[in-house]
Each structure stands twice: as C-alpha cells, then as structure tokens.
Design an enzyme around this catalytic site. Structure first.
Site, mmCIF file in Angstrom:
data_model
loop_
_atom_site.group_PDB
_atom_site.id
_atom_site.type_symbol
_atom_site.label_atom_id
_atom_site.label_comp_id
_atom_site.label_asym_id
_atom_site.label_seq_id
_atom_site.Cartn_x
_atom_site.Cartn_y
_atom_site.Cartn_z
ATOM 1 N N ASP A 47 0.849 -1.200 0.000
ATOM 2 C CA ASP A 47 0.000 0.000 0.000
ATOM 3 C C ASP A 47 0.884 1.251 0.000
ATOM 4 O OD1 ASP A 47 0.847 -0.242 2.606
ATOM 5 O OD2 ASP A 47 -1.144 -0.100 3.522
ATOM 6 N N SER A 48 2.212 1.039 0.009
ATOM 7 C CA SER A 48 3.142 2.147 -0.243
ATOM 8 C C SER A 48 2.903 2.733 -1.626
ATOM 9 C CB SER A 48 4.597 1.667 -0.120
ATOM 10 O OG SER A 48 4.820 0.526 -0.930
ATOM 11 N N ASP A 86 -1.113 -6.006 -0.415
ATOM 12 C CA ASP A 86 -1.435 -5.459 0.910
ATOM 13 C C ASP A 86 -2.936 -5.271 1.064
ATOM 14 O OD1 ASP A 86 0.682 -5.146 2.660
ATOM 15 O OD2 ASP A 86 1.304 -3.213 1.837
ATOM 16 N N LYS A 116 -1.058 -9.473 2.502
ATOM 17 C CA LYS A 116 -0.278 -9.076 3.687
ATOM 18 C C LYS A 116 -1.150 -8.158 4.532
ATOM 19 C CE LYS A 116 3.371 -6.070 3.501
ATOM 20 N NZ LYS A 116 2.891 -4.944 4.336
ATOM 21 N N GLU A 118 -0.991 -5.809 8.415
ATOM 22 C CA GLU A 118 -0.111 -5.253 9.453
ATOM 23 C C GLU A 118 -0.666 -5.570 10.834
ATOM 24 O OE1 GLU A 118 0.576 -1.069 8.880
ATOM 25 O OE2 GLU A 118 1.162 -1.334 6.787
ATOM 26 N N GLU A 185 9.663 -4.634 10.084
ATOM 27 C CA GLU A 185 9.976 -3.278 9.600
ATOM 28 C C GLU A 185 10.536 -2.412 10.727
ATOM 29 O OE1 GLU A 185 7.044 -1.291 7.169
ATOM 30 O OE2 GLU A 185 8.231 0.534 7.109
HETATM 31 O O1 KIV Z 1 3.629 -1.143 1.646
HETATM 32 C C1 KIV Z 1 4.774 -1.600 1.551
HETATM 33 O O2 KIV Z 1 5.499 -1.355 0.578
HETATM 34 C C2 KIV Z 1 5.269 -2.431 2.638
HETATM 35 C C3 KIV Z 1 6.726 -2.733 2.654
HETATM 36 C C4 KIV Z 1 7.500 -1.526 3.009
HETATM 37 C C5 KIV Z 1 7.040 -3.872 3.544
HETATM 38 O O3 KIV Z 1 4.527 -2.817 3.477
#
Ligand code: KIV
Length: 273
Positions: A47-48, A86, A116, A118, A185
């Site tokens: 989600d970056s 994510d 993924k 968090e 992280e």
């Molecule tokens: O959103 C993302 O890119 C991430 C990585 C930094 C692990 O969660």
C-alpha cells in the site's frame, strides 16, 4: 521454451535457512515483468503505492479498489514471482468477515497469490481464518505504517524492552497462526536476528538489519525515484530520476527545435505497444 515455474507460498516458506529471499515492491505491469525476468521470487504490491505512485503523504487513503487495480497489473506481469497484495487500511481491522471479503477480492478479481496485513497478536485469528479459506498470508510487525497516527510518526520500534517484547510476541503469534513469511519493519538488527532464529516462517526485513531471512525494498527507493524521501537504510541501485529528467528535457528540446519527429520515420506504422 520451458514453462515458467510459479513461486508458491509453501515454496517461499521452504527457503528459510536455504536461500536469502529478495523481495521488491511493484505497482505496475512493466516493473512486474522486469522483476520477474530478474528472478525475484516475491513481488509485493504494497500500500506504499499511495506514496510511491499516487502522491499521498501516508498509506492511509489507499482504497481496496486502488489495490485491486495495481495488483491486477502486477499479476499480469509476474509469471513466476509470487504476488502478495497489501490489505489496505480499514479493510481488515473491523472484523474477520471484512478481511475475508477484502482478501477474496484481491485474489479473485486482481489475481493476487497471497495477502499481507499489518499487526501481530491482535490479528492472529484473522490470519487463521484467511488461511482456512485458502489465502496465504504474509505478516508484518514492528513499524506499522497504517498506525502512523497512533505511533506519532515513522519511528523505529522495539527499542525499549517493553516494545521489543511486544514485537517478539507479535511475530510468534503470526508464526503460530501460519503466515508463510513475516515482514520485520524498522526494528533493531539484534531483535530482528533473535526473532528470525525463533520463528519457523522466513522473516523479510526492511530497516531491520542483515540477519533476516530476506529483504524487501520499495522499488522507487532502489531505482532512485524517491529523492530526499528515500529512507537511510535503502540502497539506491540506479538513478532513474536523473535519467528521466534528462530524457524529458532532450525530447522537449527536440520538439521545440524541430528535430522530432524525423521526416523519414513520419507516417510509419504505429508500435502496437
Ligand atoms: O507497503 C509496503 O510497501 C510495505 C513494505 C515496506 C514492507 O509494506
């Protein structure tokens, strides 16, 4: 031509102790193709994307629709790499049913191979429910960007004994719940090494030192597209911002000064791509 062998969550998990795992984020089709050609086993549609591609200040505004859009493009490009998507902010926190619906859309509509989320202990039941439905899950502990407001900024976690113990418990809970890999992280390298030795899933570090089972970087940081925003722990392998700027300036000058298009290539068949 030999058929491409697709990476699976069990195959990634089995790499622990045998081969370090290189993971990169990807948000689009051409990047996914290149990542795949380079032989990386894991593509993370993080989600970056919100910061790297959409110009947001945090990951919080990223929607499930945006994640589906970007994940589908990456899934079309990654023939071998396992595509992990994510779950964006507030698509899994409210309830397990929400998590199943959101993850289901990422798998069914976008072609994600895994998701993924968090958080640790608090989401162990959610992880179990997703896996029971056939969706592999990558965990993520330590600095949790979706909790940036509660944390008061992007700060290293696990510095005090209390915080380190919470990260240990979170990693253990995700391991026991069946995550095929766990992102660590921004935690101290010694803590990351200790967790890596103590869990059966491979750990994938970002800002967590060299003793993890693998590493992940945001692709913009690696390519030199993040400018001043790249974190100190990232390594720049290319300077694409400078290359692109130079190309754009050269093109502009050619158009303005009449060098492009050249008379001999004008009126030729368009390139299908
Ligand atoms: O959103 C993302 O890119 C991430 C990585 C930094 C692990 O969660």
């Amino acid at each position: 031509m030999t058929a491409a062998i697709k990476w699976t969550a069990p195959r990634i998990r089995a790499l622990k102790g045998r081969q370090r795992i290189a993971c990169l984020t990807a948000y689009d089709y051409p990047t996914a193709r290149l990542l795949d050609d380079a032989g990386l086993p894991l593509a993370l549609v993080g989600d970056s994307v919100g910061m790297a591609q959409l110009g947001y200040e945090t990951t919080l505004p990223v929607t499930l629709e945006q994640m589906i859009h970007h994940t589908a493009a990456v899934a079309r490009g990654a023939r071998r790499a396992l595509v992990v998507a994510d779950l964006p902010f507030l698509t899994y926190q409210p309830s397990i049913a929400d998590a199943l619906r959101a993850a289901g859309r990422l798998v069914k509509e976008a072609g994600a191979d895994a998701v993924k989320l968090e958080g640790g202990e608090r989401y162990a039941e959610t992880v179990r429910a997703l896996i029971a439905c056939g969706i592999p899950v990558m965990g993520h502990v330590g600095l949790l960007p979706q909790s940036v407001r509660a944390l008061g900024g992007y700060r290293m976690q696990g510095r005090t004994e209390e915080s380190a113990e919470q990260v240990r418990r979170d990693a253990r809970a995700l391991d026991e719940a069946g995550c095929f890999a766990i992102v660590l992280e921004c935690i101290p390298a010694a803590l990351a090494g200790e967790i890596t030795r103590g869990v059966s899933a491979p750990t994938i570090g970002i800002g967590a030192g060299p003793d993890c089972d693998g590493q992940v970087l945001v692709v913009n940081d690696l390519l030199g597209l993040s400018g001043e925003k790249a974190p100190k722990f990232a390594r720049r392998y290319a300077h694409l911002a400078a290359t692109m700027l130079e190309a754009f300036r050269a093109y502009r000058a050619d158009v303005e000064e009449g060098r492009f298009p050249a008379a001999e290539t004008s009126g030729t068949t368009p390139n299908p791509s």
